[in-house]
Design a protein around this motif. Structure first.
Motif, PDB file in Angstrom:
ATOM      1  N   LYS A   1      45.972 -37.436 -28.042  1.00 30.49           N
ATOM      2  CA  LYS A   1      44.925 -36.457 -28.375  1.00 30.49           C
ATOM      3  C   LYS A   1      43.586 -37.168 -28.599  1.00 30.49           C
ATOM      4  N   LYS A   2      43.634 -38.324 -29.261  1.00 33.36           N
ATOM      5  CA  LYS A   2      42.404 -39.087 -29.479  1.00 33.36           C
ATOM      6  C   LYS A   2      41.798 -39.515 -28.151  1.00 33.36           C
TER       7      LYS A   2
ATOM      8  N   GLU B   1      42.223 -38.107 -25.228  1.00 29.94           N
ATOM      9  CA  GLU B   1      41.706 -36.908 -24.553  1.00 29.94           C
ATOM     10  C   GLU B   1      40.346 -36.510 -25.127  1.00 29.94           C
ATOM     11  N   THR B   2      40.207 -36.597 -26.436  1.00 32.04           N
ATOM     12  CA  THR B   2      38.928 -36.270 -27.072  1.00 32.04           C
ATOM     13  C   THR B   2      37.838 -37.209 -26.585  1.00 32.04           C
TER      14      THR B   2
ATOM     15  N   ARG C   1      36.852 -36.256 -23.024  1.00 36.08           N
ATOM     16  CA  ARG C   1      36.064 -35.017 -23.007  1.00 36.08           C
ATOM     17  C   ARG C   1      34.639 -35.263 -23.495  1.00 36.08           C
TER      18      ARG C   1
ATOM     19  N   ARG D   1      29.338 -30.489 -28.345  1.00 30.99           N
ATOM     20  CA  ARG D   1      30.326 -29.457 -28.664  1.00 30.99           C
ATOM     21  C   ARG D   1      30.259 -28.311 -27.663  1.00 30.99           C
TER      22      ARG D   1
ATOM     23  N   ILE E   1      35.530 -28.097 -30.082  1.00 29.91           N
ATOM     24  CA  ILE E   1      35.621 -29.404 -30.746  1.00 29.91           C
ATOM     25  C   ILE E   1      34.582 -29.399 -31.862  1.00 29.91           C
TER      26      ILE E   1
ATOM     27  N   THR F   1      35.131 -33.928 -35.707  1.00 30.69           N
ATOM     28  CA  THR F   1      36.096 -34.598 -34.827  1.00 30.69           C
ATOM     29  C   THR F   1      35.406 -35.709 -34.052  1.00 30.69           C
TER      30      THR F   1
ATOM     31  N   ASN G   1      36.471 -39.709 -34.628  1.00 35.17           N
ATOM     32  CA  ASN G   1      37.141 -40.396 -33.529  1.00 35.17           C
ATOM     33  C   ASN G   1      36.235 -41.546 -33.096  1.00 35.17           C
TER      34      ASN G   1
ATOM     35  N   ALA H   1      34.924 -41.470 -29.402  1.00 34.24           N
ATOM     36  CA  ALA H   1      34.013 -40.351 -29.181  1.00 34.24           C
ATOM     37  C   ALA H   1      32.688 -40.590 -29.908  1.00 34.24           C
TER      38      ALA H   1
END
Length: 157
Positions: free
Chosen positions: A17-18, A20-21, A24, A45, A56, A60, A64, A67
């Protein structure tokens, strides 16, 4: 024991998930740069939502590391150093990255509170610290009363 076992099998999912974030956010930043739009947390966002249909939060992105690094590298609006912020900046510099991210999030939450609310909390903390100090003094005196030799040893040093 069960909590640790559950956490172990979840860790790969969290790491995915991290990642993927990060992907993105990086794609959103690239899209903003391509469109010559300012790279701000809010714009990231909105772009993530438009590109991927996934919401998002700014928190977040800040929590992260990957990110946040993509945002920091390309951000348009520079942070304004507020008066009196030097102490906070020094605190943040002295912490490991993960702790600094958590502290930054807490600072941002506190900044959204009213001054009166913060003043009330500060006064309550000071009063509690005073009560705690009084309790410690009373305990010290009780120890000395029950064990008079403890006071003599300290004085003999």
């Amino acid at each position: 024991m069960a909590a640790n076992k559950n956490r172990k099998w979840l860790e790969p999912l969290w790491e995915e998930k991290k990642r993927e974030t990060v992907k993105r956010v990086e794609q959103a930043v690239n899209e903003l740069l391509r469109q010559s739009e300012p790279v701000t947390l809010d714009n990231i966002r909105h772009t993530v939502k438009a590109l991927f249909g996934i919401s998002i939060s700014a928190n977040t992105i800040q929590r992260n590391e990957g990110a946040h690094a993509a945002y920091q590298k390309n951000r348009t609006a520079r942070q304004v150093i507020r008066a009196g912020n030097a102490a906070l900046a020094m605190m943040l510099r002295g912490l490991p990255v993960a702790n600094a991210v958590n502290l930054r999030a807490k600072i941002n939450r506190l900044r959204r509170e009213s001054k009166d609310s913060l003043i009330a909390r500060l006064l309550q903390l000071e009063a509690e610290r005073k009560r705690q100090s009084d309790r410690e003094d009373a305990l010290r005196e009780e120890i000395l009363r029950l064990h008079p030799s403890a006071g003599n040893k300290r004085g003999a040093r």
